[in-house]
Design a protein around this motif. Structure first.
Motif, PDB file in Angstrom:
ATOM      1  N   TRP A 148       0.796  -1.227   0.000  1.00 31.39           N
ATOM      2  CA  TRP A 148       0.000   0.000   0.000  1.00 31.39           C
ATOM      3  C   TRP A 148       0.833   1.285   0.000  1.00 31.39           C
ATOM      4  O   TRP A 148       0.775   2.091   0.939  1.00 31.39           O
ATOM      5  N   PRO A 149       1.587   1.520  -1.045  1.00 31.45           N
ATOM      6  CA  PRO A 149       2.342   2.781  -1.123  1.00 31.45           C
ATOM      7  C   PRO A 149       1.427   3.995  -1.185  1.00 31.45           C
ATOM      8  O   PRO A 149       1.823   5.099  -0.804  1.00 31.45           O
ATOM      9  N   GLY A 150       0.200   3.806  -1.692  1.00 32.54           N
ATOM     10  CA  GLY A 150      -0.756   4.917  -1.754  1.00 32.54           C
ATOM     11  C   GLY A 150      -1.667   4.990  -0.552  1.00 32.54           C
ATOM     12  O   GLY A 150      -2.578   5.811  -0.512  1.00 32.54           O
ATOM     13  N   ASN A 151      -1.450   4.092   0.434  1.00 30.06           N
ATOM     14  CA  ASN A 151      -2.145   4.117   1.712  1.00 30.06           C
ATOM     15  C   ASN A 151      -3.667   3.990   1.571  1.00 30.06           C
ATOM     16  O   ASN A 151      -4.146   3.296   0.666  1.00 30.06           O
ATOM     17  N   VAL A 152      -4.412   4.662   2.441  1.00 34.33           N
ATOM     18  CA  VAL A 152      -5.864   4.481   2.502  1.00 34.33           C
ATOM     19  C   VAL A 152      -6.522   4.922   1.206  1.00 34.33           C
ATOM     20  O   VAL A 152      -7.481   4.296   0.738  1.00 34.33           O
ATOM     21  N   ARG A 153      -6.015   5.975   0.584  1.00 32.60           N
ATOM     22  CA  ARG A 153      -6.600   6.432  -0.675  1.00 32.60           C
ATOM     23  C   ARG A 153      -6.486   5.351  -1.748  1.00 32.60           C
ATOM     24  O   ARG A 153      -7.427   5.090  -2.504  1.00 32.60           O
ATOM     25  N   GLU A 154      -5.345   4.700  -1.817  1.00 32.97           N
ATOM     26  CA  GLU A 154      -5.165   3.650  -2.810  1.00 32.97           C
ATOM     27  C   GLU A 154      -6.095   2.475  -2.522  1.00 32.97           C
ATOM     28  O   GLU A 154      -6.677   1.893  -3.446  1.00 32.97           O
ATOM     29  N   LEU A 155      -6.260   2.134  -1.245  1.00 32.41           N
ATOM     30  CA  LEU A 155      -7.173   1.048  -0.879  1.00 32.41           C
ATOM     31  C   LEU A 155      -8.594   1.373  -1.316  1.00 32.41           C
ATOM     32  O   LEU A 155      -9.294   0.520  -1.881  1.00 32.41           O
ATOM     33  N   ARG A 156      -9.024   2.600  -1.085  1.00 39.91           N
ATOM     34  CA  ARG A 156     -10.370   2.996  -1.506  1.00 39.91           C
ATOM     35  C   ARG A 156     -10.524   2.891  -3.018  1.00 39.91           C
ATOM     36  O   ARG A 156     -11.540   2.409  -3.529  1.00 39.91           O
ATOM     37  N   ASN A 157      -9.502   3.335  -3.744  1.00 40.40           N
ATOM     38  CA  ASN A 157      -9.563   3.270  -5.200  1.00 40.40           C
ATOM     39  C   ASN A 157      -9.588   1.836  -5.712  1.00 40.40           C
ATOM     40  O   ASN A 157     -10.255   1.521  -6.702  1.00 40.40           O
ATOM     41  N   VAL A 158      -8.829   0.966  -5.039  1.00 42.00           N
ATOM     42  CA  VAL A 158      -8.836  -0.451  -5.411  1.00 42.00           C
ATOM     43  C   VAL A 158     -10.235  -1.034  -5.261  1.00 42.00           C
ATOM     44  O   VAL A 158     -10.754  -1.724  -6.153  1.00 42.00           O
ATOM     45  N   ILE A 159     -10.869  -0.738  -4.137  1.00 40.48           N
ATOM     46  CA  ILE A 159     -12.214  -1.277  -3.898  1.00 40.48           C
ATOM     47  C   ILE A 159     -13.204  -0.696  -4.893  1.00 40.48           C
ATOM     48  O   ILE A 159     -14.018  -1.431  -5.488  1.00 40.48           O
ATOM     49  N   ASP A 160     -13.134   0.629  -5.122  1.00 37.02           N
ATOM     50  CA  ASP A 160     -14.050   1.243  -6.087  1.00 37.02           C
ATOM     51  C   ASP A 160     -13.870   0.638  -7.482  1.00 37.02           C
ATOM     52  O   ASP A 160     -14.850   0.329  -8.173  1.00 37.02           O
ATOM     53  N   GLY A 161     -12.618   0.489  -7.890  1.00 37.18           N
ATOM     54  CA  GLY A 161     -12.358  -0.087  -9.204  1.00 37.18           C
ATOM     55  C   GLY A 161     -12.828  -1.522  -9.314  1.00 37.18           C
ATOM     56  O   GLY A 161     -13.369  -1.941 -10.344  1.00 37.18           O
ATOM     57  N   SER A 162     -12.644  -2.287  -8.239  1.00 39.56           N
ATOM     58  CA  SER A 162     -13.067  -3.687  -8.258  1.00 39.56           C
ATOM     59  C   SER A 162     -14.581  -3.804  -8.318  1.00 39.56           C
ATOM     60  O   SER A 162     -15.119  -4.676  -9.004  1.00 39.56           O
ATOM     61  N   VAL A 163     -15.271  -2.930  -7.610  1.00 44.34           N
ATOM     62  CA  VAL A 163     -16.743  -2.940  -7.678  1.00 44.34           C
ATOM     63  C   VAL A 163     -17.190  -2.626  -9.090  1.00 44.34           C
ATOM     64  O   VAL A 163     -18.103  -3.262  -9.636  1.00 44.34           O
ATOM     65  N   LEU A 164     -16.557  -1.630  -9.730  1.00 44.20           N
ATOM     66  CA  LEU A 164     -16.919  -1.287 -11.100  1.00 44.20           C
ATOM     67  C   LEU A 164     -16.743  -2.477 -12.034  1.00 44.20           C
ATOM     68  O   LEU A 164     -17.583  -2.753 -12.885  1.00 44.20           O
ATOM     69  N   MET A 165     -15.642  -3.180 -11.888  1.00 37.01           N
ATOM     70  CA  MET A 165     -15.379  -4.327 -12.761  1.00 37.01           C
ATOM     71  C   MET A 165     -16.308  -5.496 -12.448  1.00 37.01           C
ATOM     72  O   MET A 165     -16.736  -6.209 -13.336  1.00 37.01           O
ATOM     73  N   ASN A 166     -16.657  -5.688 -11.166  1.00 36.76           N
ATOM     74  CA  ASN A 166     -17.531  -6.794 -10.792  1.00 36.76           C
ATOM     75  C   ASN A 166     -18.959  -6.567 -11.254  1.00 36.76           C
ATOM     76  O   ASN A 166     -19.737  -7.513 -11.357  1.00 36.76           O
ATOM     77  N   LEU A 167     -19.310  -5.289 -11.524  1.00 34.23           N
ATOM     78  CA  LEU A 167     -20.665  -5.035 -11.995  1.00 34.23           C
ATOM     79  C   LEU A 167     -20.912  -5.656 -13.362  1.00 34.23           C
ATOM     80  O   LEU A 167     -22.058  -5.863 -13.767  1.00 34.23           O
ATOM     81  N   ARG A 168     -19.828  -5.953 -14.100  1.00 36.16           N
ATOM     82  CA  ARG A 168     -19.975  -6.570 -15.425  1.00 36.16           C
ATOM     83  C   ARG A 168     -20.356  -8.044 -15.313  1.00 36.16           C
ATOM     84  O   ARG A 168     -20.862  -8.629 -16.240  1.00 36.16           O
ATOM     85  N   ASP A 169     -20.018  -8.634 -14.155  1.00 38.42           N
ATOM     86  CA  ASP A 169     -20.248 -10.069 -13.988  1.00 38.42           C
ATOM     87  C   ASP A 169     -21.717 -10.353 -13.711  1.00 38.42           C
ATOM     88  O   ASP A 169     -22.545  -9.457 -13.599  1.00 38.42           O
ATOM     89  N   ALA A 170     -22.000 -11.626 -13.572  1.00 41.76           N
ATOM     90  CA  ALA A 170     -23.379 -12.052 -13.331  1.00 41.76           C
ATOM     91  C   ALA A 170     -23.903 -11.439 -12.038  1.00 41.76           C
ATOM     92  O   ALA A 170     -23.182 -11.323 -11.057  1.00 41.76           O
ATOM     93  N   GLN A 171     -25.167 -11.040 -12.072  1.00 38.09           N
ATOM     94  CA  GLN A 171     -25.770 -10.435 -10.898  1.00 38.09           C
ATOM     95  C   GLN A 171     -26.075 -11.506  -9.849  1.00 38.09           C
ATOM     96  O   GLN A 171     -26.159 -12.694 -10.136  1.00 38.09           O
ATOM     97  N   GLY A 172     -26.253 -11.045  -8.605  1.00 36.16           N
ATOM     98  CA  GLY A 172     -26.615 -11.977  -7.541  1.00 36.16           C
ATOM     99  C   GLY A 172     -25.429 -12.564  -6.805  1.00 36.16           C
ATOM    100  O   GLY A 172     -25.607 -13.380  -5.910  1.00 36.16           O
ATOM    101  N   ARG A 173     -24.200 -12.186  -7.166  1.00 35.08           N
ATOM    102  CA  ARG A 173     -23.033 -12.699  -6.467  1.00 35.08           C
ATOM    103  C   ARG A 173     -22.984 -12.097  -5.072  1.00 35.08           C
ATOM    104  O   ARG A 173     -23.336 -10.949  -4.845  1.00 35.08           O
ATOM    105  N   HIS A 174     -22.555 -12.896  -4.101  1.00 34.23           N
ATOM    106  CA  HIS A 174     -22.490 -12.436  -2.715  1.00 34.23           C
ATOM    107  C   HIS A 174     -21.069 -12.075  -2.300  1.00 34.23           C
ATOM    108  O   HIS A 174     -20.849 -11.653  -1.181  1.00 34.23           O
ATOM    109  N   GLU A 175     -20.112 -12.260  -3.208  1.00 37.97           N
ATOM    110  CA  GLU A 175     -18.727 -11.917  -2.894  1.00 37.97           C
ATOM    111  C   GLU A 175     -18.137 -11.075  -4.017  1.00 37.97           C
ATOM    112  O   GLU A 175     -18.525 -11.210  -5.177  1.00 37.97           O
TER     113      GLU A 175
END
Length: 681
Positions: free
Chosen positions: A573-600
């Motif tokens: 985490w060289p970018g610290n908390v900001r980088e962690l937030r961006n990682v999560i936001d980006g991952s959510v954006l990418m996961n929205l493309r996948d099948a709906q109803g996933r719990h993880e």
């Protein structure tokens, strides 16, 4: 007492009227003194109350040679700083019929330079070194009256109270110590009445300012030497509450333990109004602190610092037995700056709660070190002292700034990095109407004005241009500033919180940051630990960011997969908390493309593949159409999205899953432009 400008200068045209008013005043007549400047009228009344003889012909006799040497020794700092300036006065004032005099805070003249013929005349009235020219001894005169009112004054001819000095005209102003503002002396320009000039007062004022500037540099240099001398001892006492005072009894530094002890006892730390403990000042006959020590300070805690037999400062070490249990458990830390007033009450144990106040409820942590930082920040939120937040990029310095602000008035933030000097000046101070081509009608108020009564947060203050720093220093020292294009000063009233990821002490050493400004903004400091040193917070924060992101996109609650948590905790985490937030936001954006109803929710492959690499990867050639996750930073992601959309911002916003207006705002924030991105800039 504040004297209006028109009251500062004498008017020789009123000479006859002033003389008549003086004669009536001496006779005790209740006649009108309406022709007198109020400055002179009040001075005459003080002279009468002090029983000054109006028929006095000269000043008192000089002090003895031994006493004069002692006086000059005790005022060595001011004399040393003034030496080259007074030497210039010798050349400038020769053949002008004027003298420049330097007196101490009692009104005793220490030095005289200028026209030699006028010096001979001055000796006839004892206007010479070794003579005290206070109002109580010599009546109304520029030296004594300037000390009485603490402001520039000009006294001409008959305005003098004593008859023997009415042939003279003199202009003077006080010299103040640059660190605490106390009066340390007076600069006077005097001559026979025929030498009257309104510019004499300007010369005295500018000379005093030059002396103060040289004293400031000398004093800051002494403080640095004092810090260097004590640093080894400071580190050796890492678990003791320690404070360092200079030879004048002014606080230089106090570590977090000392700061917490004093604040827990009800003291408010404020180095911007630098207070002194007079009992810690070096005395003429050595170190004698006992008579004037405040009741909270015990003599056995004091360790005088001596260099070649000279008392240069005092180290205070509060023993472990006097610390509260919650403070004893604090880990050793780097020294932080604070201020201690000269009449503090006795330090009594005060209850310290372990729960976080609502001011810092938005900072999520279970790390003991981080909780201690929050506890110290809660103490700081109770005062108005300036705070410098230290920490790597992305650790959450602004979150702490908002907590310390504690909703006390407006909160105004300005990032000093990424702005041109001209834009930064106008953003900070505002501008007047017509200040430049295209300026808004009526001008614009700046962040300083917007923060009135509240908090001004200057992020990345280490990026502020060097030539702009004196303006900020003036703002902090004098509480006033100028809008761009205006000549009338405006008053400022705000609490400063600054932040930086740079080592400002090293920046000072490298000549990129002003030493005096560093002392002003680092009233007290908080160092926020990076995310990699508190691994227990990673999963905690990731879950919070996940739920916020899902809610933002209208998706039901979910959780991170075990593989995702493992990948997050393995990253540095060289970018610290900001980088962690961006990682999560980006991952959510990418996961929205996948099948709906996933719990993880899983982490983007781009993140897990580069988990061992702490640098931001460059965009691979020929791969412009792939938009990775926000693990590589929002600005990188935006750049790739714009390239992938061939400059179509509507399409770029769709790819990023954000509104077009949000994309515009983020591009402006990062200084991005469509042309610059497409051209590789």
């Amino acid at each position: 007492m504040v004297i209006q400008f028109e009251q500062l200068l004498a008017d020789p045209r009123h000479e006859t009227v002033v003389r008549s008013a003086w004669e009536s005043f001496v006779r005790g007549d209740a006649g009108s003194r309406g022709s007198l400047r109020s400055l002179v009228d009040m001075s005459w009344q003080r002279c009468r109350k002090a029983n000054v003889d109006p028929r006095r012909l000269c000043g008192p006799s000089p002090v003895s040679s031994d006493d004069f040497v002692s006086l000059r020794t005790n005022r060595g700092d001011m004399l040393e700083a003034s030496a080259p300036i007074m030497a210039q006065a010798r050349e400038i004032l020769s053949e002008t019929g004027s003298l420049m005099l330097l007196a101490d805070a009692t009104g005793t003249i220490l030095n005289s330079e200028g026209d030699w013929r006028t010096q001979d005349e001055a000796q006839s009235i004892h206007l010479m070194p070794g003579v005290n020219w206070s109002e109580k001894l010599c009546g109304t005169n520029a030296i004594g009256t300037a000390l009485a009112v603490g402001q520039p004054v000009q006294i001409h001819s008959s305005e003098h109270f004593c008859e023997g000095i009415k042939r003279w005209t003199c202009s003077a102003t006080v010299v103040r110590h640059p660190l605490d503002g106390g009066v340390v002396g007076v600069v006077d320009v005097s001559g026979l009445s025929g030498s009257y000039s309104p510019q004499s007062l300007a010369l005295a004022v500018s000379t005093a300012s030059r002396i103060e500037s040289r004293m400031r540099l000398d004093e800051l240099e002494r403080r640095y030497r004092l810090l260097e001398q004590v640093m080894g001892r400071w580190d050796a006492h890492g678990r003791a509450a320690m404070a360092l005072f200079d030879r004048r009894g002014s606080l230089v530094k106090a570590n977090e333990l000392a700061q917490s002890v004093v604040m827990a006892g009800g003291r408010v730390l404020d180095l911007t109004a630098i207070r002194r403990v007079p009992g810690l000042a070096a005395g003429q006959r050595g170190f004698e602190p006992l008579p004037a020590l405040p009741d909270w300070l015990h003599a056995e805690w004091l360790e005088p610092l001596m260099v070649h037999g000279e008392h240069v400062g005092t180290l205070i070490v509060i023993p472990q037995s006097r610390l509260m249990p919650s403070l004893r458990s604090m880990p050793a830390s780097l020294p932080e700056t604070a201020s201690v007033a000269d009449a503090a009450p006795a330090i009594a144990p005060a209850p310290v709660t372990s729960s976080t106040s609502e001011n810092f409820a938005h900072i999520l942590t279970e790390d003991p070190g981080m909780l201690q930082v929050i506890e110290r920040a809660e103490l700081l939120a109770r005062s108005r002292a300036a705070v410098l937040l230290l920490g790597e990029t992305g650790v959450g310095k602004e979150e702490f700034a908002r907590g310390i602000h504690a909703n006390q008035g407006p909160y105004v933030a300005l990032n000093c990095g990424g702005l041109s000097r001209e834009l930064l000046v106008s953003e900070l101070f505002g501008y007047g109407e017509g200040a430049f081509t295209g300026a808004r009608k009526g001008g614009m108020h700046g962040k300083v004005e917007a923060a009135a009564g509240g908090t001004l947060f200057l992020d990345e203050i280490g990026e502020m241009p060097l030539d702009l720093q004196p303006q900020l220093l003036r703002l902090l020292e004098q509480g006033e500033y100028y809008r761009l294009g205006e000549t009338t000063p405006r008053k400022a009233n705000f609490r400063l919180i600054a932040a930086t990821h740079r080592d400002l002490r090293q920046e000072v050493a490298n000549g990129r940051f002003r030493m005096d400004l560093y002392y002003r903004i680092a009233v007290t400091t908080l160092r926020i630990p990076p995310l990699r040193t508190r691994p227990g917070d990673i999963a905690l924060l990731a879950e919070r960011f996940l739920q916020r992101s899902l809610e933002l996109h209208g998706k039901p609650p979910s959780r991170l997969s075990a593989r995702a948590v493992q990948a997050l905790q393995a990253y540095s985490w060289p970018g610290n908390v900001r980088e962690l937030r961006n990682v999560i936001d980006g991952s959510v954006l990418m996961n929205l493309r996948d099948a709906q109803g996933r719990h993880e929710v899983d982490i983007e492959p781009h993140f897990t593949e580069g988990a061992a690499d702490t640098s931001v990867p460059e965009m691979a050639a020929g791969n412009h159409h792939e938009v990775p996750s926000m693990a590589e930073g929002e600005e990188v992601l935006i750049g790739r999205a714009v390239r992938a959309s061939q400059g179509n911002l509507t399409e770029a916003a769709r790819r990023l899953g954000i509104a077009k207006s949000t994309l515009y705002a983020k591009m402006e924030r990062y200084g991005l432009s469509r042309h610059g991105i497409l051209s590789g800039g």
